[in-house]
Design a protein around this motif. Structure first.
Motif: not given
Length: 140
Positions: A33-42
């Motif tokens: 979930m954290v990695l998805d949020y970060i990659s979405g911000i990217g």
């Protein structure tokens, strides 16, 4: 300032303490979930987010994403409570597996948006999953 830093440190310590006591499947889900949020911000930073009309960062969209992730954790909690009632682990396992796969697919989508080379077979799986998600969205 020192009081604020101590509060932040205490909060971080509490979260870390809770995290290490979680079952490994839920740890994986939270990590994804954290990695998805970060990659979405990217993806939004490079202007390719499909979640906004302009493809760029949007605070409302970011908040909605966090709210959805919070709801996922609430659903996992409800499944866990149901498992305690029926003396099982099937509900939590099924719910966690479903959302783990969903988060992994979302990370893959964001990787494609960011221009990361992804094997063709994974892109095919992603297309099938997207179609399935669109066909079943909003149904119980």
């Amino acid at each position: 300032m020192a009081k604020t830093l101590k509060g932040i440190a205490a909060l971080a310590g509490g979260i870390a303490g809770m995290y290490v006591r979680m079952p490994i499947t839920i740890q994986l889900l939270v990590l994804l979930m954290v990695l998805d949020y970060i990659s979405g911000i990217g993806a939004a930073i490079v202007g390719k987010s499909p979640k906004t009309p302009t493809g760029t960062l949007n605070s409302k969209t970011g908040f909605i994403g966090l709210a959805r992730k919070a709801m996922i954790l609430i659903i996992v909690l409800l499944a866990s409570i149901l498992d305690m009632i029926i003396d099982s682990a099937a509900c939590t396992g099924a719910v966690t597996l479903f959302y783990t796969a969903n988060e992994a697919l979302s990370i893959l989508e964001n990787a494609v948006l960011l221009g990361v080379p992804v094997p063709a077979r994974l892109i095919q799986v992603l297309d099938v999953a997207k179609q399935s998600r669109e066909d079943t969205s909003g149904t119980l």
